[in-house]
Design a protein around this motif. Structure first.
Motif, short mmCIF file in Angstrom:
data_model
loop_
_atom_site.label_atom_id
_atom_site.label_comp_id
_atom_site.label_asym_id
_atom_site.label_seq_id
_atom_site.Cartn_x
_atom_site.Cartn_y
_atom_site.Cartn_z
N ALA A 141 0.82 -1.28 0.10
CA ALA A 141 0.04 0.06 0.04
C ALA A 141 0.94 1.12 -0.06
O ALA A 141 0.60 2.28 -0.85
CB ALA A 141 -0.86 0.16 1.25
N VAL A 142 2.04 1.34 0.76
CA VAL A 142 2.67 2.47 0.85
C VAL A 142 3.61 2.62 -0.48
O VAL A 142 3.60 3.73 -1.11
CB VAL A 142 3.84 2.33 1.92
N TRP A 143 4.07 1.59 -1.01
CA TRP A 143 4.59 1.68 -2.31
C TRP A 143 3.67 1.98 -3.24
O TRP A 143 4.03 2.95 -4.10
CB TRP A 143 5.14 0.43 -2.71
N GLY A 144 2.66 1.65 -3.47
CA GLY A 144 1.53 2.12 -4.35
C GLY A 144 1.04 3.64 -4.30
O GLY A 144 1.00 4.11 -5.41
N ILE A 145 1.03 4.22 -3.04
CA ILE A 145 0.63 5.37 -2.93
C ILE A 145 2.05 6.21 -3.28
O ILE A 145 1.72 7.07 -3.97
CB ILE A 145 0.56 6.01 -1.38
N LEU A 146 3.17 5.86 -3.07
CA LEU A 146 4.38 6.75 -3.44
C LEU A 146 4.50 6.57 -4.97
O LEU A 146 5.05 7.65 -5.57
CB LEU A 146 5.61 5.84 -2.70
N MET A 154 12.66 4.91 -8.37
CA MET A 154 12.45 4.84 -9.83
C MET A 154 12.22 6.10 -10.46
O MET A 154 12.73 6.76 -11.28
CB MET A 154 11.44 3.67 -10.33
N HIS A 155 11.23 6.75 -9.89
CA HIS A 155 10.95 8.06 -10.33
C HIS A 155 11.89 9.19 -10.16
O HIS A 155 12.32 9.98 -10.84
CB HIS A 155 9.51 8.78 -9.81
N ARG A 156 12.60 9.22 -9.05
CA ARG A 156 13.57 10.12 -8.69
C ARG A 156 14.72 9.85 -9.46
O ARG A 156 15.45 10.90 -9.88
CB ARG A 156 14.05 10.14 -7.07
N LEU A 157 15.18 8.72 -9.87
CA LEU A 157 16.35 8.44 -10.62
C LEU A 157 16.26 8.92 -11.87
O LEU A 157 17.03 9.24 -12.58
CB LEU A 157 16.80 6.87 -10.55
N ALA A 158 14.89 8.83 -12.35
CA ALA A 158 14.60 9.46 -13.94
C ALA A 158 14.82 10.80 -13.70
O ALA A 158 15.06 11.30 -15.22
CB ALA A 158 13.38 9.05 -14.30
N ASN A 159 14.65 11.54 -12.88
CA ASN A 159 15.03 13.05 -12.86
C ASN A 159 16.48 13.45 -12.53
O ASN A 159 16.53 14.88 -12.48
CB ASN A 159 13.73 13.87 -12.12
N VAL A 160 17.25 12.71 -12.40
CA VAL A 160 18.56 13.05 -12.02
C VAL A 160 19.26 13.80 -13.18
O VAL A 160 19.17 13.32 -14.19
CB VAL A 160 19.43 12.01 -11.49
N GLN A 161 19.56 15.01 -12.77
CA GLN A 161 20.61 15.82 -13.78
C GLN A 161 22.03 16.00 -13.16
O GLN A 161 22.05 15.93 -11.90
CB GLN A 161 20.03 17.12 -14.04
#
Length: 167
Positions: A141-146, A154-161
């Motif tokens: 549930a926590v992972w689903g919310i995040l 996964m989302h944070r690494l996609a935005n790494v500059q």
């Protein structure tokens, strides 16, 4: 404002400046660009907050260095503070010990009340499945919310500059 910010960065120790100045300038430029679209009062507070932060950070670094301690009594987040993977296994072992102790206490209470201790059957296979299923459900549930908020690793690494080199 950028020139003043760069000048204040020189208050940091030389090694710290060499390692982090480029990234700090890059982040400052990004934040300044976002703040430039706000009202004059918001821009003024942005400048005060950023310049005070640079002075406070330089002072902290000069006084405490790599001690990991800062003036607000919080430790800085550093990669060496992450838990090793074996911690999860040890936490499960501790959880099992606590559950067994609770179950044993229930059996003692049941015996004192004249009941059969078999009522609290901790050896039943489903008894161990329930805590595991609850933990898996909570984690899911926590992972689903995040994931829905786009805040997973996964989302944070996609935005790494990468930051530019210091100028």
């Amino acid at each position: 404002m950028l020139a003043l910010y760069r000048w204040l960065l020189r208050l940091y120790p030389a090694a710290y400046f060499r390692e982090y100045a480029g990234e700090m300038i890059w982040v400052f430029l990004q934040a300044e660009q976002a703040a430039s679209q706000k009202r004059a009062r918001a821009r003024m507070w942005f400048g005060i907050r950023e310049l005070a932060g640079v002075v406070k950070g330089a002072l902290r670094e000069r006084i405490f260095g790599d001690a990991g301690w800062n003036l607000s009594r919080r430790s800085d987040m550093r990669p060496e503070f992450r838990f090793p993977r074996s911690t999860v296994i040890l936490m499960w072992v501790i959880l099992a010990g606590v559950v067994l102790a609770i179950n044993k206490a229930k059996a003692v209470v049941a015996m004192n009340e004249g009941l059969r201790p078999e009522i609290v059957a901790f050896w039943h296979p489903l008894f161990w499945l329930y805590p595991f299923a609850v933990v898996v459900a909570i984690v899911g549930a926590v992972w689903g919310i995040l994931f829905a908020l786009r805040r997973t690793g996964m989302h944070r690494l996609a935005n790494v500059q990468t930051s530019p080199e210091p100028q």
